[in-house]
Design an enzyme around this catalytic site. Structure first.
Site, PDB file in Angstrom:
ATOM      1  N   HIS A  97      -3.102   8.800   5.005  1.00  0.00           N
ATOM      2  CA  HIS A  97      -2.103   8.414   4.177  1.00  0.00           C
ATOM      3  C   HIS A  97      -0.355   9.006   4.353  1.00  0.00           C
ATOM      4  O   HIS A  97      -0.419  10.170   4.611  1.00  0.00           O
ATOM      5  CB  HIS A  97      -2.010   8.466   2.386  1.00  0.00           C
ATOM      6  CG  HIS A  97      -1.164   7.420   2.159  1.00  0.00           C
ATOM      7  ND1 HIS A  97      -0.375   7.693   1.696  1.00  0.00           N
ATOM      8  CD2 HIS A  97      -2.004   6.696   1.123  1.00  0.00           C
ATOM      9  CE1 HIS A  97       0.068   6.836   0.524  1.00  0.00           C
ATOM     10  NE2 HIS A  97      -1.332   5.831   0.133  1.00  0.00           N
ATOM     11  N   GLU A 146      -0.685  -0.045   5.479  1.00  0.00           N
ATOM     12  CA  GLU A 146       0.494  -0.056   4.655  1.00  0.00           C
ATOM     13  C   GLU A 146       1.612   0.979   4.982  1.00  0.00           C
ATOM     14  O   GLU A 146       2.091   1.908   5.625  1.00  0.00           O
ATOM     15  CB  GLU A 146      -0.149   1.934   4.110  1.00  0.00           C
ATOM     16  CG  GLU A 146      -1.831   1.537   3.070  1.00  0.00           C
ATOM     17  CD  GLU A 146      -2.092   2.098   2.172  1.00  0.00           C
ATOM     18  OE1 GLU A 146      -2.458   1.497   1.195  1.00  0.00           O
ATOM     19  OE2 GLU A 146      -1.793   3.019   2.058  1.00  0.00           O
TER      20      GLU A 146
HETATM   21  P1  PGA Z   1       0.547   1.236  -4.058  1.00  0.00           P
HETATM   22  O1  PGA Z   1      -0.534   2.006  -3.360  1.00  0.00           O
HETATM   23  O2  PGA Z   1      -0.398  -0.112  -4.325  1.00  0.00           O
HETATM   24  O3  PGA Z   1       0.607   1.828  -5.868  1.00  0.00           O
HETATM   25  O4  PGA Z   1       1.470   0.508  -3.694  1.00  0.00           O
HETATM   26  C1  PGA Z   1      -1.279   2.368  -2.412  1.00  0.00           C
HETATM   27  C2  PGA Z   1      -1.570   2.965  -1.366  1.00  0.00           C
HETATM   28  O5  PGA Z   1      -0.457   3.907  -1.497  1.00  0.00           O
HETATM   29  O6  PGA Z   1      -2.776   3.103  -1.271  1.00  0.00           O
END
Ligand code: PGA
Length: 221
Positions: A97, A146
């Site tokens: 992440h 992401e």
């Molecule tokens: P968010 O986070 O939905 O708050 O943007 C997604 C993530 O970091 O997995």
């Protein structure tokens, strides 16, 4: 193809808050009727034991993932949680992440070791990429695109852009399912569901409320 909905709770929720969430969530959603849907809760490590016992005791069709795993096996690694320990409670693990890369200096070499450990213990791996150029160790079960600009900002990536990134990832990593994460909400979820090759969503902020996480799942028919 199963649709995955992953709740990434990050560093949030006490035991009582987690219990309240699960009770409200199963009331809001008829899990038994969602045969093509896999719901994965990723609580902080402190809740893995509680959440797994609660799910078992109440016979709920919910799955559990960890948000991180050690790059080392069991042993003298103070403060770390080896894949074998994580696997006692979880089927899945999120690795790479951007919050781990940015706040904890995790780099590709370290993350590759985490994947190796996780796979050796039979955990299913969800590997986060920030763009189509992020290196991914092969194989991983899922790749979650992401973009940092979309995480927690309320500004999700454009569905067309997500589709383009998926096209690149599909060519390079054909064996992995593709997920999107970044400001997914009950209001915008339907803009992502028609993206070609999408297998599911990784949800942060909107997964902290049982009602909004349940609405996200219900909206994807
Ligand atoms: P968010 O986070 O939905 O708050 O943007 C997604 C993530 O970091 O997995």
């Amino acid at each position: 193809m199963q649709k995955l909905f992953i709740a990434n709770w990050k560093s949030n929720k006490t035991t009582s808050q987690a219990e309240q969430f699960i009770r409200e969530f199963v009331d809001a959603l008829d899990l038994g009727n969602l045969s093509d849907t896999t719901v994965i809760l990723c609580p902080p490590f402190t809740l893995l034991s509680f959440v797994s016992q609660f799910i078992r005791a109440n016979d709920l069709s919910l799955h559990i993932g960890a948000q991180n795993v050690s790059p080392f096996p069991t042993g003298a690694y103070t403060g770390e949680l080896a894949a074998e320990l994580v696997h006692e409670f979880c089927e899945y693990v999120i690795i790479g992440h951007s919050e781990r890369r940015t706040n904890f200096g995790e780099n590709d070499a370290l993350l590759f070791k985490k994947v190796e450990q996780a796979r050796a213990e039979g955990l299913k791996t969800i590997y986060c990429v920030q763009n189509e150029l992020t290196e991914v160790p092969k194989p991983v079960d899922y790749i979650a695109y992401e973009p940092p600009s979309a995480i927690g900002t309320g500004n999700p990536d454009d569905p067309e852009k997500i589709g383009e990134v998926f096209d690149h990832l599909k060519i390079k990593y054909d064996e992995s399912g593709l997920l999107y994460g970044g400001s997914v909400s009950a209001e915008n979820v339907t803009t992502f569901t028609t993206i070609p090759n999408i297998s599911g969503l990784l949800v942060g902020g909107a997964s902290l409320s049982a009602a909004s996480f349940a609405s996200i799942i219900s909206a994807w028919k």
